[in-house]
Motif scaffolding. Structure first.
Motif, PDB file in Angstrom:
ATOM      1  N   LEU A  40       0.843  -1.212   0.000  1.00 26.51           N
ATOM      2  CA  LEU A  40       0.000   0.000   0.000  1.00 26.51           C
ATOM      3  C   LEU A  40       0.871   1.252   0.000  1.00 26.51           C
ATOM      4  CD1 LEU A  40      -2.761  -1.150   2.508  1.00 26.51           C
ATOM      5  CD2 LEU A  40      -3.091  -0.630   0.083  1.00 26.51           C
ATOM      6  N   ARG A  41       1.942   1.209   0.778  1.00 27.68           N
ATOM      7  CA  ARG A  41       2.874   2.343   0.828  1.00 27.68           C
ATOM      8  C   ARG A  41       3.515   2.544  -0.554  1.00 27.68           C
ATOM      9  NH1 ARG A  41       7.888   2.663   1.329  1.00 27.68           N
ATOM     10  NH2 ARG A  41       8.256   0.512   1.900  1.00 27.68           N
ATOM     11  N   LEU A  42       3.904   1.445  -1.191  1.00 28.31           N
ATOM     12  CA  LEU A  42       4.533   1.525  -2.518  1.00 28.31           C
ATOM     13  C   LEU A  42       3.534   1.991  -3.587  1.00 28.31           C
ATOM     14  CD1 LEU A  42       6.779  -1.654  -2.354  1.00 28.31           C
ATOM     15  CD2 LEU A  42       7.585   0.711  -2.500  1.00 28.31           C
ATOM     16  N   LEU A  43       2.281   1.553  -3.473  1.00 34.31           N
ATOM     17  CA  LEU A  43       1.254   2.027  -4.416  1.00 34.31           C
ATOM     18  C   LEU A  43       1.123   3.546  -4.324  1.00 34.31           C
ATOM     19  CD1 LEU A  43      -1.721  -0.510  -4.257  1.00 34.31           C
ATOM     20  CD2 LEU A  43      -0.404   0.115  -6.274  1.00 34.31           C
ATOM     21  N   ASP A  44       1.151   4.065  -3.100  1.00 34.71           N
ATOM     22  CA  ASP A  44       1.082   5.520  -2.912  1.00 34.71           C
ATOM     23  C   ASP A  44       2.319   6.201  -3.479  1.00 34.71           C
ATOM     24  OD1 ASP A  44      -1.350   5.321  -1.681  1.00 34.71           O
ATOM     25  OD2 ASP A  44      -0.555   5.441   0.356  1.00 34.71           O
ATOM     26  N   LYS A  45       3.459   5.567  -3.252  1.00 34.88           N
ATOM     27  CA  LYS A  45       4.738   6.145  -3.680  1.00 34.88           C
ATOM     28  C   LYS A  45       4.900   6.107  -5.212  1.00 34.88           C
ATOM     29  CE  LYS A  45       9.665   5.687  -2.649  1.00 34.88           C
ATOM     30  NZ  LYS A  45      10.682   4.818  -2.053  1.00 34.88           N
ATOM     31  N   MET A  46       4.304   5.084  -5.844  1.00 33.53           N
ATOM     32  CA  MET A  46       4.436   4.913  -7.293  1.00 33.53           C
ATOM     33  C   MET A  46       3.918   6.127  -8.055  1.00 33.53           C
ATOM     34  SD  MET A  46       3.667   0.856  -7.975  1.00 33.53           S
ATOM     35  CE  MET A  46       2.057   1.094  -8.523  1.00 33.53           C
ATOM     36  N   ASP A 101       6.757   6.030 -10.463  1.00 38.07           N
ATOM     37  CA  ASP A 101       8.116   5.829  -9.952  1.00 38.07           C
ATOM     38  C   ASP A 101       8.505   4.373 -10.214  1.00 38.07           C
ATOM     39  OD1 ASP A 101      10.135   4.890  -8.098  1.00 38.07           O
ATOM     40  OD2 ASP A 101       9.867   6.765  -6.978  1.00 38.07           O
ATOM     41  N   GLY A 102       9.485   4.180 -11.092  1.00 39.97           N
ATOM     42  CA  GLY A 102       9.907   2.838 -11.509  1.00 39.97           C
ATOM     43  C   GLY A 102      10.439   1.983 -10.375  1.00 39.97           C
ATOM     44  N   THR A 103      11.176   2.597  -9.457  1.00 38.83           N
ATOM     45  CA  THR A 103      11.745   1.852  -8.329  1.00 38.83           C
ATOM     46  C   THR A 103      10.630   1.338  -7.425  1.00 38.83           C
ATOM     47  OG1 THR A 103      13.668   3.298  -8.426  1.00 38.83           O
ATOM     48  CG2 THR A 103      13.434   1.963  -6.447  1.00 38.83           C
ATOM     49  N   ALA A 104       9.670   2.195  -7.114  1.00 38.57           N
ATOM     50  CA  ALA A 104       8.547   1.792  -6.262  1.00 38.57           C
ATOM     51  C   ALA A 104       7.730   0.692  -6.941  1.00 38.57           C
ATOM     52  CB  ALA A 104       7.663   2.994  -5.944  1.00 38.57           C
ATOM     53  N   LEU A 105       7.530   0.807  -8.247  1.00 36.12           N
ATOM     54  CA  LEU A 105       6.794  -0.211  -8.996  1.00 36.12           C
ATOM     55  C   LEU A 105       7.525  -1.551  -8.927  1.00 36.12           C
ATOM     56  CD1 LEU A 105       4.573  -1.153 -10.982  1.00 36.12           C
ATOM     57  CD2 LEU A 105       6.015  -0.290 -12.832  1.00 36.12           C
ATOM     58  N   GLU A 106       8.827  -1.516  -9.127  1.00 41.73           N
ATOM     59  CA  GLU A 106       9.638  -2.739  -9.086  1.00 41.73           C
ATOM     60  C   GLU A 106       9.590  -3.379  -7.692  1.00 41.73           C
ATOM     61  OE1 GLU A 106      14.248  -3.641  -9.796  1.00 41.73           O
ATOM     62  OE2 GLU A 106      13.332  -2.396 -11.355  1.00 41.73           O
ATOM     63  N   GLN A 107       9.693  -2.557  -6.660  1.00 38.27           N
ATOM     64  CA  GLN A 107       9.615  -3.077  -5.287  1.00 38.27           C
ATOM     65  C   GLN A 107       8.230  -3.672  -5.013  1.00 38.27           C
ATOM     66  OE1 GLN A 107      10.689   0.406  -3.032  1.00 38.27           O
ATOM     67  NE2 GLN A 107      12.891  -0.064  -3.101  1.00 38.27           N
ATOM     68  N   PHE A 108       7.197  -3.036  -5.534  1.00 37.54           N
ATOM     69  CA  PHE A 108       5.828  -3.521  -5.399  1.00 37.54           C
ATOM     70  C   PHE A 108       5.706  -4.907  -6.049  1.00 37.54           C
ATOM     71  CE2 PHE A 108       1.489  -3.728  -7.270  1.00 37.54           C
ATOM     72  CZ  PHE A 108       0.738  -3.697  -6.104  1.00 37.54           C
ATOM     73  N   GLN A 109       6.213  -5.022  -7.285  1.00 35.46           N
ATOM     74  CA  GLN A 109       6.164  -6.301  -8.006  1.00 35.46           C
ATOM     75  C   GLN A 109       6.966  -7.378  -7.268  1.00 35.46           C
ATOM     76  OE1 GLN A 109       7.714  -4.682 -11.650  1.00 35.46           O
ATOM     77  NE2 GLN A 109       5.739  -4.802 -12.685  1.00 35.46           N
TER      78      GLN A 109
END
Length: 183
Positions: A40-46, A101-109
């Motif tokens: 959820l945090r990464l979705l917000d950050k993305m 944000d590509g990094t946040a997306l990658e971490q989310f995945q």
């Protein structure tokens, strides 16, 4: 003597591996809550705040909540695994117009992928029972995620379609979090 020692060593390693994996499975709900919080945090950050120009394009996908209400914990875990797989699939394609944000997306995945692996390891034995007894729920989930996938395709994966999908995945993860807290 060496063969007996070698077999004993292998036996100890297997015992340790089995104990470790069952311990990981026992702590799965806590681990899932952490993964969901992080997701959820990464979705917000993305992405940034939901774009105003996308507000009139709102879409109702209607998550099939009944799939997360069975009596057996194992069935819920399998439904959650399936949901994670669908989310992973959606967030693994045609992201060029998402402008996230590509990094946040990658971490989310990566977080989703690790959780899928963990769930698969913990529920593998009871999977066949689930697939035959809960086929209706699987089809409801599939239909729900197909709606999202079709929506993205219809909108040619534009910014608004991704933002609406991101908001929907947020709702989906929040529902899972509520269920996990009750397990």
């Amino acid at each position: 003597i060496m063969n007996a020692f070698g077999l004993l060593l292998i036996g100890l390693i297997l015992l340790r591996t089995t104990t470790t994996s069952s311990l990981q499975c026992n702590h799965l709900p806590l681990q899932q809550r952490k993964v969901i919080e992080n997701s959820l945090r990464l979705l917000d950050k993305m992405g940034k705040k939901f774009p105003e120009q996308c507000l009139r394009e709102k879409m109702s996908f209607r998550f099939p909540e009944q799939v997360l209400k069975p009596r057996q914990k194992e069935t819920v875990k399998m439904a959650i695994e399936e949901i994670f797989q669908h989310i992973f699939y959606i967030f693994s394609k045609n992201m060029t117009l998402a402008a996230w944000d590509g990094t946040a997306l990658e971490q989310f995945q990566n977080g989703l992928y690790q959780q899928i692996e963990q769930l698969e390891a913990c529920v593998i034995k009871k999977k066949t029972h689930y697939f035959w007894s809960k086929e209706v729920n699987r089809l409801k989930l599939k239909k729900y995620f197909q709606k999202i996938d079709c929506f993205l395709k219809d909108k040619q994966h534009n910014l608004c379609s991704w933002e609406i999908s991101r908001a929907e995945m947020r709702r989906c993860l929040q529902l899972i979090d509520k269920v996990i807290r009750r397990l």
